[in-house]
Design a protein around this motif. Structure first.
Motif, PDB file in Angstrom:
ATOM      1  N   THR A  33     -15.996   0.941   4.662  1.00 61.47           N
ATOM      2  CA  THR A  33     -16.469   2.299   4.391  1.00 61.47           C
ATOM      3  C   THR A  33     -15.384   3.070   3.654  1.00 61.47           C
ATOM      4  OG1 THR A  33     -17.823   2.265   6.399  1.00 61.47           O
ATOM      5  CG2 THR A  33     -17.372   4.418   5.417  1.00 61.47           C
ATOM      6  N   ALA A  34     -15.775   3.851   2.657  1.00 62.41           N
ATOM      7  CA  ALA A  34     -14.818   4.636   1.877  1.00 62.41           C
ATOM      8  C   ALA A  34     -15.432   5.978   1.526  1.00 62.41           C
ATOM      9  CB  ALA A  34     -14.424   3.887   0.605  1.00 62.41           C
ATOM     10  N   GLU A  35     -14.567   6.909   1.091  1.00 62.53           N
ATOM     11  CA  GLU A  35     -15.013   8.223   0.642  1.00 62.53           C
ATOM     12  C   GLU A  35     -14.832   8.326  -0.870  1.00 62.53           C
ATOM     13  OE1 GLU A  35     -12.874  11.204   2.730  1.00 62.53           O
ATOM     14  OE2 GLU A  35     -13.618  10.617   4.717  1.00 62.53           O
ATOM     15  N   PRO A  36     -15.653   9.133  -1.548  1.00 58.62           N
ATOM     16  CA  PRO A  36     -15.505   9.285  -2.999  1.00 58.62           C
ATOM     17  C   PRO A  36     -14.097   9.721  -3.380  1.00 58.62           C
ATOM     18  CG  PRO A  36     -17.563  10.269  -2.246  1.00 58.62           C
ATOM     19  CD  PRO A  36     -16.796   9.910  -1.020  1.00 58.62           C
ATOM     20  N   GLY A  37     -13.563   9.092  -4.444  1.00 61.28           N
ATOM     21  CA  GLY A  37     -12.227   9.431  -4.920  1.00 61.28           C
ATOM     22  C   GLY A  37     -11.119   8.585  -4.327  1.00 61.28           C
ATOM     23  N   GLN A  38     -11.407   7.867  -3.264  1.00 64.05           N
ATOM     24  CA  GLN A  38     -10.390   7.029  -2.629  1.00 64.05           C
ATOM     25  C   GLN A  38     -10.216   5.707  -3.375  1.00 64.05           C
ATOM     26  OE1 GLN A  38     -11.607   6.502   1.478  1.00 64.05           O
ATOM     27  NE2 GLN A  38     -10.445   8.280   2.153  1.00 64.05           N
ATOM     28  N   ASN A  39      -9.068   5.048  -3.107  1.00 60.21           N
ATOM     29  CA  ASN A  39      -8.862   3.669  -3.515  1.00 60.21           C
ATOM     30  C   ASN A  39      -9.098   2.804  -2.284  1.00 60.21           C
ATOM     31  OD1 ASN A  39      -8.087   4.647  -5.998  1.00 60.21           O
ATOM     32  ND2 ASN A  39      -5.900   4.459  -5.613  1.00 60.21           N
ATOM     33  N   VAL A  40      -9.883   1.759  -2.436  1.00 60.81           N
ATOM     34  CA  VAL A  40     -10.250   0.932  -1.291  1.00 60.81           C
ATOM     35  C   VAL A  40      -9.977  -0.524  -1.607  1.00 60.81           C
ATOM     36  CG1 VAL A  40     -12.650   0.619  -2.033  1.00 60.81           C
ATOM     37  CG2 VAL A  40     -12.094   0.484   0.387  1.00 60.81           C
ATOM     38  N   ILE A  41      -9.679  -1.294  -0.569  1.00 62.31           N
ATOM     39  CA  ILE A  41      -9.437  -2.729  -0.712  1.00 62.31           C
ATOM     40  C   ILE A  41     -10.569  -3.484  -0.034  1.00 62.31           C
ATOM     41  CG2 ILE A  41      -7.922  -4.647  -0.109  1.00 62.31           C
ATOM     42  CD1 ILE A  41      -5.548  -2.789  -0.286  1.00 62.31           C
ATOM     43  N   LEU A  42     -11.239  -4.340  -0.797  1.00 66.28           N
ATOM     44  CA  LEU A  42     -12.275  -5.205  -0.234  1.00 66.28           C
ATOM     45  C   LEU A  42     -11.611  -6.547   0.077  1.00 66.28           C
ATOM     46  CD1 LEU A  42     -15.267  -4.432  -2.648  1.00 66.28           C
ATOM     47  CD2 LEU A  42     -14.511  -3.201  -0.610  1.00 66.28           C
ATOM     48  N   PRO A  43     -11.478  -6.876   1.352  1.00 64.44           N
ATOM     49  CA  PRO A  43     -10.682  -8.044   1.729  1.00 64.44           C
ATOM     50  C   PRO A  43     -11.355  -9.370   1.397  1.00 64.44           C
ATOM     51  CG  PRO A  43     -11.732  -7.095   3.658  1.00 64.44           C
ATOM     52  CD  PRO A  43     -12.042  -6.170   2.519  1.00 64.44           C
ATOM     53  N   TRP A  57     -15.540 -11.928  -8.436  1.00 64.43           N
ATOM     54  CA  TRP A  57     -16.044 -10.802  -7.660  1.00 64.43           C
ATOM     55  C   TRP A  57     -17.301 -10.288  -8.359  1.00 64.43           C
ATOM     56  CZ3 TRP A  57     -15.091  -8.605  -3.043  1.00 64.43           C
ATOM     57  CH2 TRP A  57     -13.905  -8.924  -2.382  1.00 64.43           C
ATOM     58  N   SER A  58     -18.402 -10.233  -7.631  1.00 65.62           N
ATOM     59  CA  SER A  58     -19.659  -9.775  -8.209  1.00 65.62           C
ATOM     60  C   SER A  58     -20.383  -8.889  -7.195  1.00 65.62           C
ATOM     61  CB  SER A  58     -20.549 -10.962  -8.610  1.00 65.62           C
ATOM     62  OG  SER A  58     -20.817 -11.783  -7.480  1.00 65.62           O
ATOM     63  N   ARG A  59     -21.447  -8.236  -7.668  1.00 66.16           N
ATOM     64  CA  ARG A  59     -22.284  -7.437  -6.779  1.00 66.16           C
ATOM     65  C   ARG A  59     -23.727  -7.843  -7.006  1.00 66.16           C
ATOM     66  NH1 ARG A  59     -21.674  -1.116  -7.258  1.00 66.16           N
ATOM     67  NH2 ARG A  59     -23.604  -1.275  -8.454  1.00 66.16           N
ATOM     68  N   THR A  60     -24.500  -7.880  -5.959  1.00 68.72           N
ATOM     69  CA  THR A  60     -25.830  -8.485  -6.018  1.00 68.72           C
ATOM     70  C   THR A  60     -26.769  -7.805  -7.000  1.00 68.72           C
ATOM     71  OG1 THR A  60     -26.453  -7.136  -4.088  1.00 68.72           O
ATOM     72  CG2 THR A  60     -25.695  -9.372  -3.661  1.00 68.72           C
ATOM     73  N   ASP A 110     -21.931   5.403  -6.543  1.00 69.10           N
ATOM     74  CA  ASP A 110     -22.639   4.285  -7.169  1.00 69.10           C
ATOM     75  C   ASP A 110     -21.985   2.938  -6.879  1.00 69.10           C
ATOM     76  OD1 ASP A 110     -24.545   5.925  -8.231  1.00 69.10           O
ATOM     77  OD2 ASP A 110     -23.586   6.117 -10.195  1.00 69.10           O
ATOM     78  N   ASP A 111     -20.810   2.952  -6.247  1.00 69.54           N
ATOM     79  CA  ASP A 111     -20.133   1.687  -5.896  1.00 69.54           C
ATOM     80  C   ASP A 111     -20.719   1.072  -4.633  1.00 69.54           C
ATOM     81  OD1 ASP A 111     -18.409   1.815  -8.062  1.00 69.54           O
ATOM     82  OD2 ASP A 111     -16.892   2.963  -6.967  1.00 69.54           O
ATOM     83  N   ARG A 112     -21.626   1.788  -3.978  1.00 68.63           N
ATOM     84  CA  ARG A 112     -22.270   1.218  -2.789  1.00 68.63           C
ATOM     85  C   ARG A 112     -22.927  -0.113  -3.119  1.00 68.63           C
ATOM     86  NH1 ARG A 112     -24.865   6.725  -1.636  1.00 68.63           N
ATOM     87  NH2 ARG A 112     -23.785   7.582   0.173  1.00 68.63           N
ATOM     88  N   ILE A 134     -18.985  -8.653   1.293  1.00 69.39           N
ATOM     89  CA  ILE A 134     -18.455  -7.386   1.796  1.00 69.39           C
ATOM     90  C   ILE A 134     -19.456  -6.287   1.491  1.00 69.39           C
ATOM     91  CG2 ILE A 134     -16.632  -5.655   1.589  1.00 69.39           C
ATOM     92  CD1 ILE A 134     -15.916  -9.242   0.674  1.00 69.39           C
ATOM     93  N   ASN A 135     -19.899  -5.585   2.517  1.00 72.35           N
ATOM     94  CA  ASN A 135     -20.816  -4.450   2.346  1.00 72.35           C
ATOM     95  C   ASN A 135     -19.991  -3.171   2.243  1.00 72.35           C
ATOM     96  OD1 ASN A 135     -23.223  -6.010   2.602  1.00 72.35           O
ATOM     97  ND2 ASN A 135     -22.922  -6.057   4.814  1.00 72.35           N
ATOM     98  N   LEU A 136     -20.051  -2.518   1.094  1.00 69.98           N
ATOM     99  CA  LEU A 136     -19.305  -1.277   0.888  1.00 69.98           C
ATOM    100  C   LEU A 136     -20.256  -0.097   0.989  1.00 69.98           C
ATOM    101  CD1 LEU A 136     -16.773   0.335   0.083  1.00 69.98           C
ATOM    102  CD2 LEU A 136     -17.407  -0.039  -2.310  1.00 69.98           C
TER     103      LEU A 136
END
Length: 206
Positions: A33-43, A57-60, A110-112, A134-136
């Motif tokens: 889970t992340a907030e808009p504007g943050q930098n996040v790491i998808l492990p 790395w792809s998204r469905t 939109d990165d969801r 990974i579900n973001l």
């Protein structure tokens, strides 16, 4: 020995002669889970430190375009989705250790989505793949409404406004029609009797 058994036998014999074995595939799934504007790491990490051949790395929902593609010891930017250009990277110096986590910068709603991390490693006489999902979820900070809720509230307001306007128009139309019908069915007014004036005789004496 029947045909099916014979085919299986010859297949296993060929693999034994060539010294090959089927590639192993392991899967896993996580939530971030992340907030808009943050930098996040998808492990995403391989189960061992064997050499990494490629990282996908792809998204469905992105079709054939990648979030990030790393192969031949370099990034492939040609097949990257435009929305992720200059926003994604791998942690520097960690690939050799089997850590291919995705660094996603300046997160937006939109990165969801569900991201797939597919790692190919070389083994002796074989190739191994590790696949993780990974579900973001991108949520607003506390106290700020979600964009989806904003959109829903905006759409509801528009619908209510249209309904009110239509209601006013219908009421006006009904009122006008009622006035027309009332005028049509109203009985004609009786003609007023003409006033009769009696001339006064000036010679008359009282």
């Amino acid at each position: 020995m029947d045909g099916q058994t014979s085919s299986l036998y010859w297949c296993m014999l060929c693999l034994a002669v060539l010294g090959l074995k089927p590639a192993g595939v392991s899967t896993d799934q996580r939530n971030v889970t992340a907030e808009p504007g943050q930098n996040v790491i998808l492990p995403c990490r391989t189960p061992d430190s064997k050499p990494v051949i490629a990282v996908e790395w792809s998204r469905t929902d992105l079709g054939s375009e990648y979030v990030l593609l790393y192969r031949n010891n370099q990034f492939d930017l040609e097949h990257q989705h435009p929305s992720f250009k200059n926003r994604v990277d791998l942690e520097e110096g960690q690939i050799k250790k089997g850590d291919v986590s995705l660094v996603l910068k300046n997160v937006v709603t939109d990165d969801r989505g569900t991201y797939e991390c597919r790692v190919s490693q070389s083994e002796t006489n074989s190739r191994k793949e590790t696949v993780l999902y990974i579900n973001l979820d991108v949520v607003p900070p506390p106290g700020e409404p979600d964009d989806k809720k904003k959109d829903g509230a905006g759409q509801l307001s528009v619908v209510l406004l249209v309904a009110v306007i239509m209601g006013i128009v219908i009421v006006i139309d009904v009122f006008v029609m009622y006035r027309k019908k009332l005028k049509f069915f109203r009985p004609p007014e009786e003609a007023a009797e003409p006033e009769v004036s009696i001339p006064l005789d000036s010679s008359a004496k009282f």
